[in-house]
Design a protein around this motif. Structure first.
Motif, PDB file in Angstrom:
ATOM      1  N   ALA A   1      -5.237 -40.189 -17.405  1.00 14.42           N
ATOM      2  CA  ALA A   1      -4.147 -39.901 -18.340  1.00 14.42           C
ATOM      3  C   ALA A   1      -3.390 -38.681 -17.843  1.00 14.42           C
ATOM      4  CB  ALA A   1      -4.699 -39.633 -19.736  1.00 14.42           C
ATOM      5  N   VAL A   2      -2.076 -38.738 -17.914  1.00  6.63           N
ATOM      6  CA  VAL A   2      -1.228 -37.618 -17.502  1.00  6.63           C
ATOM      7  C   VAL A   2      -0.377 -37.201 -18.682  1.00  6.63           C
ATOM      8  CG1 VAL A   2       0.579 -36.845 -15.927  1.00  6.63           C
ATOM      9  CG2 VAL A   2      -1.139 -38.472 -15.129  1.00  6.63           C
ATOM     10  N   ASP A   3      -0.354 -35.903 -18.933  1.00  3.59           N
ATOM     11  CA  ASP A   3       0.494 -35.360 -20.000  1.00  3.59           C
ATOM     12  C   ASP A   3       0.588 -33.853 -19.795  1.00  3.59           C
ATOM     13  OD1 ASP A   3       1.875 -34.896 -22.498  1.00  3.59           O
ATOM     14  OD2 ASP A   3       0.964 -36.728 -23.239  1.00  3.59           O
ATOM     15  N   THR A   4       1.175 -33.190 -20.766  1.00  2.00           N
ATOM     16  CA  THR A   4       1.243 -31.729 -20.691  1.00  2.00           C
ATOM     17  C   THR A   4      -0.168 -31.161 -20.810  1.00  2.00           C
ATOM     18  OG1 THR A   4       1.482 -31.467 -23.073  1.00  2.00           O
ATOM     19  CG2 THR A   4       3.525 -31.702 -21.777  1.00  2.00           C
ATOM     20  N   SER A   5      -0.351 -29.981 -20.314  1.00  4.74           N
ATOM     21  CA  SER A   5      -1.644 -29.311 -20.402  1.00  4.74           C
ATOM     22  C   SER A   5      -2.089 -29.182 -21.850  1.00  4.74           C
ATOM     23  CB  SER A   5      -1.549 -27.932 -19.738  1.00  4.74           C
ATOM     24  OG  SER A   5      -2.796 -27.300 -19.734  1.00  4.74           O
ATOM     25  N   GLU A   6      -1.158 -28.851 -22.735  1.00  8.76           N
ATOM     26  CA  GLU A   6      -1.476 -28.672 -24.150  1.00  8.76           C
ATOM     27  C   GLU A   6      -1.996 -29.972 -24.772  1.00  8.76           C
ATOM     28  OE1 GLU A   6       1.671 -27.901 -22.863  1.00  8.76           O
ATOM     29  OE2 GLU A   6       1.211 -25.775 -22.603  1.00  8.76           O
ATOM     30  N   ASN A   7      -1.330 -31.091 -24.476  1.00 11.32           N
ATOM     31  CA  ASN A   7      -1.746 -32.366 -25.054  1.00 11.32           C
ATOM     32  C   ASN A   7      -3.100 -32.819 -24.521  1.00 11.32           C
ATOM     33  OD1 ASN A   7       0.551 -32.468 -26.605  1.00 11.32           O
ATOM     34  ND2 ASN A   7       1.635 -33.888 -25.287  1.00 11.32           N
ATOM     35  N   ILE A   8      -3.352 -32.603 -23.236  1.00  8.61           N
ATOM     36  CA  ILE A   8      -4.655 -32.971 -22.662  1.00  8.61           C
ATOM     37  C   ILE A   8      -5.747 -32.097 -23.273  1.00  8.61           C
ATOM     38  CG2 ILE A   8      -6.057 -32.985 -20.560  1.00  8.61           C
ATOM     39  CD1 ILE A   8      -4.055 -35.314 -20.617  1.00  8.61           C
ATOM     40  N   GLU A   9      -5.521 -30.803 -23.348  1.00 10.59           N
ATOM     41  CA  GLU A   9      -6.521 -29.884 -23.914  1.00 10.59           C
ATOM     42  C   GLU A   9      -6.822 -30.235 -25.375  1.00 10.59           C
ATOM     43  OE1 GLU A   9      -8.284 -27.628 -22.232  1.00 10.59           O
ATOM     44  OE2 GLU A   9      -7.162 -28.032 -20.394  1.00 10.59           O
ATOM     45  N   GLN A  10      -5.825 -30.707 -26.090  1.00 13.18           N
ATOM     46  CA  GLN A  10      -6.004 -31.056 -27.505  1.00 13.18           C
ATOM     47  C   GLN A  10      -6.930 -32.265 -27.682  1.00 13.18           C
ATOM     48  OE1 GLN A  10      -2.332 -31.946 -29.550  1.00 13.18           O
ATOM     49  NE2 GLN A  10      -3.283 -31.852 -31.546  1.00 13.18           N
ATOM     50  N   VAL A  11      -6.878 -33.240 -26.767  1.00  8.09           N
ATOM     51  CA  VAL A  11      -7.709 -34.445 -26.920  1.00  8.09           C
ATOM     52  C   VAL A  11      -9.094 -34.301 -26.292  1.00  8.09           C
ATOM     53  CG1 VAL A  11      -5.708 -35.972 -27.030  1.00  8.09           C
ATOM     54  CG2 VAL A  11      -6.871 -35.650 -24.848  1.00  8.09           C
ATOM     55  N   LEU A  12      -9.300 -33.294 -25.464  1.00  8.45           N
ATOM     56  CA  LEU A  12     -10.578 -33.148 -24.745  1.00  8.45           C
ATOM     57  C   LEU A  12     -11.813 -33.119 -25.646  1.00  8.45           C
ATOM     58  CD1 LEU A  12      -9.972 -30.833 -21.675  1.00  8.45           C
ATOM     59  CD2 LEU A  12     -10.762 -33.204 -21.696  1.00  8.45           C
ATOM     60  N   PRO A  13     -11.812 -32.395 -26.762  1.00  6.62           N
ATOM     61  CA  PRO A  13     -13.022 -32.393 -27.596  1.00  6.62           C
ATOM     62  C   PRO A  13     -13.408 -33.789 -28.095  1.00  6.62           C
ATOM     63  CG  PRO A  13     -11.600 -30.560 -28.205  1.00  6.62           C
ATOM     64  CD  PRO A  13     -10.824 -31.420 -27.248  1.00  6.62           C
ATOM     65  N   GLU A  14     -12.431 -34.576 -28.516  1.00  2.00           N
ATOM     66  CA  GLU A  14     -12.735 -35.929 -29.004  1.00  2.00           C
ATOM     67  C   GLU A  14     -13.220 -36.830 -27.874  1.00  2.00           C
ATOM     68  OE1 GLU A  14     -10.159 -37.724 -32.154  1.00  2.00           O
ATOM     69  OE2 GLU A  14      -8.907 -35.990 -31.652  1.00  2.00           O
ATOM     70  N   ILE A  15     -12.583 -36.732 -26.720  1.00  2.00           N
ATOM     71  CA  ILE A  15     -12.989 -37.558 -25.575  1.00  2.00           C
ATOM     72  C   ILE A  15     -14.381 -37.156 -25.114  1.00  2.00           C
ATOM     73  CG2 ILE A  15     -12.467 -38.135 -23.171  1.00  2.00           C
ATOM     74  CD1 ILE A  15     -10.563 -39.389 -25.372  1.00  2.00           C
ATOM     75  N   SER A  16     -14.634 -35.869 -25.022  1.00  2.00           N
ATOM     76  CA  SER A  16     -15.963 -35.386 -24.612  1.00  2.00           C
ATOM     77  C   SER A  16     -17.054 -35.884 -25.551  1.00  2.00           C
ATOM     78  CB  SER A  16     -15.985 -33.862 -24.544  1.00  2.00           C
ATOM     79  OG  SER A  16     -15.155 -33.415 -23.499  1.00  2.00           O
ATOM     80  N   ALA A  17     -16.752 -35.940 -26.839  1.00  2.76           N
ATOM     81  CA  ALA A  17     -17.729 -36.435 -27.811  1.00  2.76           C
ATOM     82  C   ALA A  17     -17.981 -37.930 -27.645  1.00  2.76           C
ATOM     83  CB  ALA A  17     -17.255 -36.135 -29.229  1.00  2.76           C
ATOM     84  N   MET A  18     -16.985 -38.678 -27.200  1.00  2.33           N
ATOM     85  CA  MET A  18     -17.126 -40.124 -27.003  1.00  2.33           C
ATOM     86  C   MET A  18     -17.957 -40.460 -25.760  1.00  2.33           C
ATOM     87  SD  MET A  18     -13.213 -41.309 -27.867  1.00  2.33           S
ATOM     88  CE  MET A  18     -13.474 -43.085 -27.803  1.00  2.33           C
TER      89      MET A  18
END
Length: 110
Positions: free
Chosen positions: A76-93
């Motif tokens: 996935a490619v996006d702004t740093s802010e958007n990637i950092e925002q989804v990381l906790p949910e993805i890491s939990a999955m």
């Protein structure tokens, strides 16, 4: 379609097994849906041809050695802010796999 402007961005790369599940669906598909729900600019899921990882077991598409658990790569490619925002949910999955990020330069989208 959300367009990224040329310049700095972040690439999220996730490696999981094809047979990994999340809430009764394929983990790679659940991640794709989560990233779409969060509005990321773009996501691609690819199946690996051959790999080995922490278990040091080779997985392959070669007919004689066909594996039932090929690697799936979600990018996935996006702004740093958007990637950092989804990381906790993805890491939990991702219970078993690898989640990494890279700083990248968007040259062109369109």
């Amino acid at each position: 379609m959300k367009l990224l402007k040329p310049g700095k961005a972040k690439l999220l790369k996730i490696f999981v097994g094809e047979t990994e599940k999340f809430e009764n669906t394929s983990l790679y598909h659940a991640i794709l849906l989560k990233l779409k729900e969060k509005g990321l600019a773009g996501v691609t899921v690819s199946r690996g041809v051959e790999s080995f990882g922490a278990a040091n077991r080779i997985r392959t598409t070669r007919i004689l050695d066909l594996s039932a658990d090929l690697p799936m790569i979600i990018e996935a490619v996006d702004t740093s802010e958007n990637i950092e925002q989804v990381l906790p949910e993805i890491s939990a999955m991702v219970k078993k796999g690898l989640v990494i990020t890279f700083d990248v330069d968007v040259i062109k989208q369109g």
